[in-house]
Design a protein around this motif. Structure first.
Motif, short mmCIF file in Angstrom:
data_model
loop_
_atom_site.label_atom_id
_atom_site.label_comp_id
_atom_site.label_asym_id
_atom_site.label_seq_id
_atom_site.Cartn_x
_atom_site.Cartn_y
_atom_site.Cartn_z
N THR A 143 26.53 5.83 9.50
CA THR A 143 25.28 5.04 9.56
C THR A 143 24.57 5.05 8.21
O THR A 143 24.14 4.00 7.71
CB THR A 143 24.33 5.62 10.65
N GLU A 144 24.48 6.22 7.58
CA GLU A 144 23.83 6.32 6.27
C GLU A 144 24.59 5.50 5.23
O GLU A 144 24.00 4.82 4.38
CB GLU A 144 23.77 7.78 5.81
N LEU A 166 23.48 -2.78 11.70
CA LEU A 166 23.64 -1.68 12.65
C LEU A 166 23.61 -2.20 14.09
O LEU A 166 24.29 -1.65 14.96
CB LEU A 166 22.60 -0.59 12.39
N ARG A 200 24.03 1.77 5.76
CA ARG A 200 22.67 1.42 5.35
C ARG A 200 22.60 1.27 3.82
O ARG A 200 22.04 0.31 3.29
CB ARG A 200 21.72 2.53 5.80
N ARG A 236 22.09 -2.18 1.28
CA ARG A 236 21.10 -2.24 0.19
C ARG A 236 21.78 -2.60 -1.13
O ARG A 236 21.34 -3.51 -1.85
CB ARG A 236 20.35 -0.92 0.06
N GLN A 268 19.70 -4.26 7.27
CA GLN A 268 20.19 -2.94 7.71
C GLN A 268 20.15 -2.85 9.23
O GLN A 268 21.11 -2.40 9.86
CB GLN A 268 19.34 -1.83 7.06
N LYS A 269 19.07 -3.35 9.82
CA LYS A 269 18.97 -3.30 11.29
C LYS A 269 19.95 -4.28 11.95
O LYS A 269 20.56 -3.96 12.97
CB LYS A 269 17.54 -3.62 11.74
#
Lengths: 199, 199
Positions: B76-77, B182, B80, B84, B178-179
């Motif tokens: 997940t990190e 995910l 994200r 970016r 990002q949302k």
């Protein structure tokens, strides 16, 4: 319709060789007509390109927008159908998409405006369904405008990489994208009505 | 570095006028050098284009792939951060993307292979993170390959429409994407570990 035949052959040549590498004489030869007959229908290559692009986009809008605006059906149903039509149409009429061609640079300002108008009509119809779905609580999105662009970019991307035959059939791709798009629109992190795990 | 200066100016001209409408003489003039100095660095326009494209792609891979492969951080990190870096890099170096240019048709077969190699390296690194996230239970996706393409198409799409200044800043766009990404990777309809609604 000779104009239609010219557009079909020209589309194939643009798709195979690229717009820049195709001359109006190449198109006339492929159709089997003289250059003067050709010029009777299209005065230059740009006009042929524009005829292909605007014909495709007009048909695309006709195939998608009435369904998107059909308020007798739920936003979820309309999005599902839109994904199917978008992907099927793009695949069945792939040569007319002229992937990789510098369409933006090749068309004049007025022609570009016409093209953007068709894109806008489709975009707005998709956006409205997402907005309606948010209003009914079927969808939860953080930002309707950004989500609309994300959905359209996802669907438009398929034409760049999907090839038949491949690991998946077109219908399998459509099924996966219907779920992916609805996954973007139904973001449980943002709240909304609780549903069963199978919802 | 004169070669670098040539690439910068050429990139600007390709971006503004289109690749087809820019001559090698235009590039030399913009840099303020003679054609013979120009030919000392690049023998033709295609070489300049390839230098721009491969330089961009090599830097892009360097900026994204090590982070994607950093197993000390969760999938997940890493996703994200990748969103970016992808969006920031594409925006900061927008002219080098040459949006709308017929890059595919303009490069020769070997040059195209090099470009596809960079794309593949990035694609594979993203795919592996998604696969890892599915293995750890952080992500649930129906089809890892299709989802990878959907994520990449969504991210690549932004360069086509995002303009500054606009309604949203680049950082706001990044937060939303990002949302969204995910959201594609955490599809609760497909099961997976139960989470709190705020998860």
């Amino acid at each position: 319709m000779l104009a239609g035949e010219i557009m079909t052959k020209a589309g194939e040549l643009f798709y195979e060789r690229g717009y820049g590498a195709t001359s109006i004489r190449d198109i006339a030869e492929a159709v089997g007509i003289s250059s003067s007959t050709m010029y009777h229908h299209f005065t230059n290559k740009q006009e042929v390109l524009f005829a292909i692009v605007s014909n495709f986009m007009s048909d695309f809008v006709e195939a998608t927008v009435p369904g998107l605006r059909d308020r007798t059906r739920t936003p979820t149903e309309r999005i599902r159908d839109c994904v199917r039509t978008h992907l099927r149409f793009s695949e069945e009429r792939r040569p007319e998409l002229l992937v990789g061609n510098p369409i933006r640079y090749a068309l004049n300002a007025e022609q570009q405006r016409t093209g953007i108008g068709f894109q806008q009509t489709y975009h707005d119809a998709v956006r409205e369904v997402i907005e309606e779905g948010c209003a009914t609580g079927e969808f939860q999105v953080e930002d309707i405008d950004v989500t609309t662009m994300a959905v359209l970019d996802m669907l438009n991307g398929v034409r760049e990489w999907f090839r038949r035959p491949g690991r998946l059939t077109l219908d399998e791709i459509i099924g996966r994208y219907q779920k992916l798009v609805l996954g973007l629109l139904v973001n449980r992190r943002l709240g909304g009505r609780p549903r069963s795990p199978a919802g």
